[in-house]
Design a protein around this motif. Structure first.
Motif, PDB file in Angstrom:
ATOM      1  N   THR A  10     -32.104 -32.327  -3.423  1.00 14.83           N
ATOM      2  CA  THR A  10     -31.061 -31.257  -2.968  1.00 14.83           C
ATOM      3  C   THR A  10     -31.848 -29.874  -2.652  1.00 14.83           C
ATOM      4  O   THR A  10     -33.146 -29.836  -2.929  1.00 14.83           O
ATOM      5  N   ILE A  11     -31.099 -29.155  -2.017  1.00 17.12           N
ATOM      6  CA  ILE A  11     -31.715 -27.917  -1.703  1.00 17.12           C
ATOM      7  C   ILE A  11     -32.108 -27.082  -2.672  1.00 17.12           C
ATOM      8  O   ILE A  11     -33.256 -26.446  -2.903  1.00 17.12           O
ATOM      9  N   GLU A  12     -31.410 -27.293  -3.826  1.00 17.33           N
ATOM     10  CA  GLU A  12     -31.909 -26.545  -5.218  1.00 17.33           C
ATOM     11  C   GLU A  12     -33.176 -26.973  -5.824  1.00 17.33           C
ATOM     12  O   GLU A  12     -34.071 -26.396  -6.343  1.00 17.33           O
ATOM     13  N   ASP A  13     -33.409 -28.592  -5.561  1.00 16.20           N
ATOM     14  CA  ASP A  13     -34.586 -29.009  -5.835  1.00 16.20           C
ATOM     15  C   ASP A  13     -35.743 -28.598  -5.345  1.00 16.20           C
ATOM     16  O   ASP A  13     -36.823 -28.324  -5.838  1.00 16.20           O
ATOM     17  N   TYR A 216     -12.721 -23.265  15.113  1.00 18.56           N
ATOM     18  CA  TYR A 216     -14.046 -23.013  14.662  1.00 18.56           C
ATOM     19  C   TYR A 216     -14.993 -24.018  14.828  1.00 18.56           C
ATOM     20  O   TYR A 216     -14.438 -25.307  14.757  1.00 18.56           O
ATOM     21  N   LEU A 217     -16.319 -23.896  15.243  1.00 18.74           N
ATOM     22  CA  LEU A 217     -17.326 -24.776  15.405  1.00 18.74           C
ATOM     23  C   LEU A 217     -17.628 -25.206  14.028  1.00 18.74           C
ATOM     24  O   LEU A 217     -17.567 -24.528  12.983  1.00 18.74           O
ATOM     25  N   SER A 218     -18.110 -26.469  14.090  1.00 19.27           N
ATOM     26  CA  SER A 218     -18.544 -27.011  12.750  1.00 19.27           C
ATOM     27  C   SER A 218     -19.761 -26.232  12.127  1.00 19.27           C
ATOM     28  O   SER A 218     -20.544 -25.588  13.084  1.00 19.27           O
ATOM     29  N   GLU A 219     -19.766 -26.225  10.832  1.00 19.02           N
ATOM     30  CA  GLU A 219     -20.876 -25.242  10.170  1.00 19.02           C
ATOM     31  C   GLU A 219     -22.071 -26.350   9.640  1.00 19.02           C
ATOM     32  O   GLU A 219     -21.823 -27.243   9.159  1.00 19.02           O
ATOM     33  N   VAL A 220     -23.189 -25.580   9.619  1.00 21.26           N
ATOM     34  CA  VAL A 220     -24.273 -26.424   9.069  1.00 21.26           C
ATOM     35  C   VAL A 220     -24.013 -26.681   7.579  1.00 21.26           C
ATOM     36  O   VAL A 220     -23.738 -26.001   6.868  1.00 21.26           O
ATOM     37  N   ARG A 221     -24.502 -28.043   7.158  1.00 24.20           N
ATOM     38  CA  ARG A 221     -24.121 -28.532   5.679  1.00 24.20           C
ATOM     39  C   ARG A 221     -25.520 -28.781   5.049  1.00 24.20           C
ATOM     40  O   ARG A 221     -26.526 -28.847   5.928  1.00 24.20           O
ATOM     41  N   GLU A 222     -25.599 -28.872   3.792  1.00 28.29           N
ATOM     42  CA  GLU A 222     -26.610 -29.194   3.021  1.00 28.29           C
ATOM     43  C   GLU A 222     -27.436 -30.480   3.475  1.00 28.29           C
ATOM     44  O   GLU A 222     -28.558 -30.787   3.543  1.00 28.29           O
ATOM     45  N   GLN A 223     -26.529 -31.585   3.517  1.00 30.14           N
ATOM     46  CA  GLN A 223     -26.931 -32.670   3.922  1.00 30.14           C
ATOM     47  C   GLN A 223     -27.748 -32.893   5.460  1.00 30.14           C
ATOM     48  O   GLN A 223     -28.511 -33.685   5.751  1.00 30.14           O
ATOM     49  N   ASP A 224     -27.329 -31.923   6.266  1.00 24.35           N
ATOM     50  CA  ASP A 224     -27.939 -31.768   7.715  1.00 24.35           C
ATOM     51  C   ASP A 224     -29.393 -31.249   7.451  1.00 24.35           C
ATOM     52  O   ASP A 224     -30.318 -31.942   8.104  1.00 24.35           O
ATOM     53  N   ILE A 295     -23.803 -28.250  16.858  1.00 27.17           N
ATOM     54  CA  ILE A 295     -23.291 -27.608  15.701  1.00 27.17           C
ATOM     55  C   ILE A 295     -24.547 -26.158  15.789  1.00 27.17           C
ATOM     56  O   ILE A 295     -25.776 -26.540  15.773  1.00 27.17           O
ATOM     57  N   PRO A 296     -24.063 -25.042  15.721  1.00 22.46           N
ATOM     58  CA  PRO A 296     -24.828 -23.852  15.734  1.00 22.46           C
ATOM     59  C   PRO A 296     -25.384 -23.897  14.118  1.00 22.46           C
ATOM     60  O   PRO A 296     -24.657 -23.858  13.273  1.00 22.46           O
ATOM     61  N   ILE A 297     -26.634 -23.903  14.011  1.00 16.16           N
ATOM     62  CA  ILE A 297     -27.363 -23.868  12.781  1.00 16.16           C
ATOM     63  C   ILE A 297     -28.097 -22.968  12.346  1.00 16.16           C
ATOM     64  O   ILE A 297     -28.205 -22.603  11.221  1.00 16.16           O
ATOM     65  N   ALA A 298     -28.568 -22.065  13.241  1.00 14.56           N
ATOM     66  CA  ALA A 298     -29.379 -20.806  12.756  1.00 14.56           C
ATOM     67  C   ALA A 298     -29.673 -19.890  13.858  1.00 14.56           C
ATOM     68  O   ALA A 298     -29.224 -20.207  14.931  1.00 14.56           O
ATOM     69  N   GLY A 311     -41.300 -20.036  16.543  1.00 13.77           N
ATOM     70  CA  GLY A 311     -40.188 -19.091  16.175  1.00 13.77           C
ATOM     71  C   GLY A 311     -39.739 -19.198  14.730  1.00 13.77           C
ATOM     72  O   GLY A 311     -40.174 -20.405  13.994  1.00 13.77           O
ATOM     73  N   PHE A 312     -38.945 -18.374  13.959  1.00 17.28           N
ATOM     74  CA  PHE A 312     -38.657 -18.488  12.912  1.00 17.28           C
ATOM     75  C   PHE A 312     -36.870 -18.081  12.730  1.00 17.28           C
ATOM     76  O   PHE A 312     -36.677 -16.882  13.352  1.00 17.28           O
ATOM     77  N   ALA A 313     -36.073 -18.907  12.204  1.00 18.39           N
ATOM     78  CA  ALA A 313     -34.857 -18.617  12.364  1.00 18.39           C
ATOM     79  C   ALA A 313     -34.159 -18.777  11.017  1.00 18.39           C
ATOM     80  O   ALA A 313     -34.432 -19.673  10.218  1.00 18.39           O
ATOM     81  N   GLN A 314     -33.175 -17.934  10.663  1.00 14.42           N
ATOM     82  CA  GLN A 314     -32.200 -17.959   9.503  1.00 14.42           C
ATOM     83  C   GLN A 314     -30.895 -18.951   9.524  1.00 14.42           C
ATOM     84  O   GLN A 314     -30.307 -18.726  10.607  1.00 14.42           O
ATOM     85  N   CYS A 315     -30.977 -19.710   8.772  1.00 11.97           N
ATOM     86  CA  CYS A 315     -29.879 -20.641   8.875  1.00 11.97           C
ATOM     87  C   CYS A 315     -28.386 -19.992   8.715  1.00 11.97           C
ATOM     88  O   CYS A 315     -28.439 -19.288   7.711  1.00 11.97           O
ATOM     89  N   PHE A 316     -27.462 -20.483   9.140  1.00 11.25           N
ATOM     90  CA  PHE A 316     -25.841 -19.970   8.929  1.00 11.25           C
ATOM     91  C   PHE A 316     -25.773 -20.112   7.649  1.00 11.25           C
ATOM     92  O   PHE A 316     -24.766 -19.763   7.363  1.00 11.25           O
ATOM     93  N   SER A 317     -26.141 -21.229   7.131  1.00 14.19           N
ATOM     94  CA  SER A 317     -25.798 -21.513   5.450  1.00 14.19           C
ATOM     95  C   SER A 317     -26.260 -20.256   4.615  1.00 14.19           C
ATOM     96  O   SER A 317     -25.463 -20.265   3.640  1.00 14.19           O
ATOM     97  N   ALA A 318     -27.077 -19.397   5.016  1.00 14.14           N
ATOM     98  CA  ALA A 318     -27.155 -18.298   4.330  1.00 14.14           C
ATOM     99  C   ALA A 318     -26.317 -17.029   5.085  1.00 14.14           C
ATOM    100  O   ALA A 318     -25.914 -16.054   4.057  1.00 14.14           O
TER     101      ALA A 318
END
Length: 338
Positions: A10-13, A216-224, A295-298, A311-318
């Protein structure tokens, strides 16, 4: 255990794994350590499936003493949340030399405020959350509209008026529309995100919006994110009047970038295929949006200097959860990328 045999992660791992590996790296050679991310193994420019811990250093030495050498396999004992049990994770490593990284921005308006945007959002503060506006109702007072950009390129206080360059222009019409800085992340530390609020009709007349009832467009998920790390990923990047291609180098649960601070959920990308320009992620591209599988991801926030090849991008999950809280929105989503 090889990185392909890590099992469910997982992302937490990854956050815990990153923390432990960073502590070890600093103990070995603190002055040379930059960051630790996760991504597919890269050898001679070829990407191989399977998760790898990517150690970013300032300099790759030809000869390294045993006490400072990064092992080919790192094993970490992680406490599993909720169970009280420990799990041993073993992961292959990769060492990457990286130049300094800094934010890049561009002035899209002509009032001295730097802002690049490629994203339209719609939100509501009405309780309960209303249904989508009608296709021909541009003045539904329950809904608000804005463009998303990077906080580091937006100077000045909140509520400050700004102008935004129009996508669609006519010979006798204005070259820009008005907006105001409604919210922005506090830097350093982020998220590196800000909203320029404007009206639905202004967005329509300027070519940003086709109709007010877009879903709304789909959002990025942890499994992505986990899929990208194991198998790699690539897509399109939407910048100011440009579209290019990118591919994933690494994912960082946290990444420190000078002046932006310690940002959450950051991806490192490089150009793929068709060129974005002489320097793909040069000043003028911060605020560009990464698309993967539609899907817009970052949103791009920084690049390596002075070559701007990475480049460096911040994910929309944040950023999207932060936007919902900052705007006190009962409903919020991305409705367009341009």
């Amino acid at each position: 255990m090889h990185s392909d045999d890590l099992g469910e992660v997982t992302i937490e791992d990854l956050r815990k794994l990153q923390h432990t590996l960073q502590r070890r790296a600093r103990a070995r050679d603190d002055g040379n350590h930059v960051a630790i991310g996760f991504g597919p193994k890269v050898t001679a420019g070829i990407r191989y499936a399977g998760m790898t811990a990517r150690f970013v250093v300032r300099r790759k030495a030809r000869r390294v003493s045993p006490d400072r050498r990064i092992p080919e396999i790192e094993s970490v004992r992680l406490l599993q949340t909720g169970s009280g049990r420990y799990r041993v994770m073993s992961i292959a490593t990769d060492v990457i030399e990286s130049p300094s990284v800094g934010p890049v921005g561009v002035a899209v308006d002509h009032a001295g405020i730097g802002a690049t945007s490629a994203l339209v959002i719609r939100w509501s503060n009405t309780r309960p959350a209303p249904s989508s506006p009608n296709a021909d109702d541009w003045e539904d007072s329950r809904w608000r509209w804005g463009l998303v950009t990077v906080a580091h390129a937006v100077s000045g206080p909140l509520q400050r008026r700004t102008t935004i360059e129009r996508l669609a222009k006519c010979n006798q019409g204005p070259a820009s529309i008005e907006g105001r800085i409604l919210v922005k992340g506090r830097l350093p530390g982020g998220p590196d995100c800000a909203v320029l609020e404007t009206g639905a009709e202004r967005l329509w007349l300027s070519g940003f919006l086709m109709r007010p009832n877009l879903g709304y467009l789909s959002e990025v998920r942890e499994q992505d994110i986990m899929r990208w790390i194991r198998s790699g990923s690539h897509g399109y990047i939407h910048s100011l009047r440009k579209t290019g291609e990118w591919e994933l180098d690494s994912y960082y649960p946290q990444r420190t970038i000078e002046t932006l601070g310690n940002l959450q959920h950051v991806v490192q990308i490089s150009q793929r295929g068709r060129l974005l320009g002489p320097t793909p992620f040069a000043p003028g591209t911060s605020g560009a949006v990464l698309i993967e599988g539609g899907i817009p991801i970052a949103m791009q926030v920084a690049a390596t200097m002075p070559d701007y090849q990475t480049g460096f991008a911040q994910c929309f999950s944040a950023t999207i959860p932060w936007l919902r809280q900052a705007l006190q929105a009962t409903s919020l989503g991305i409705i367009g990328v341009f």
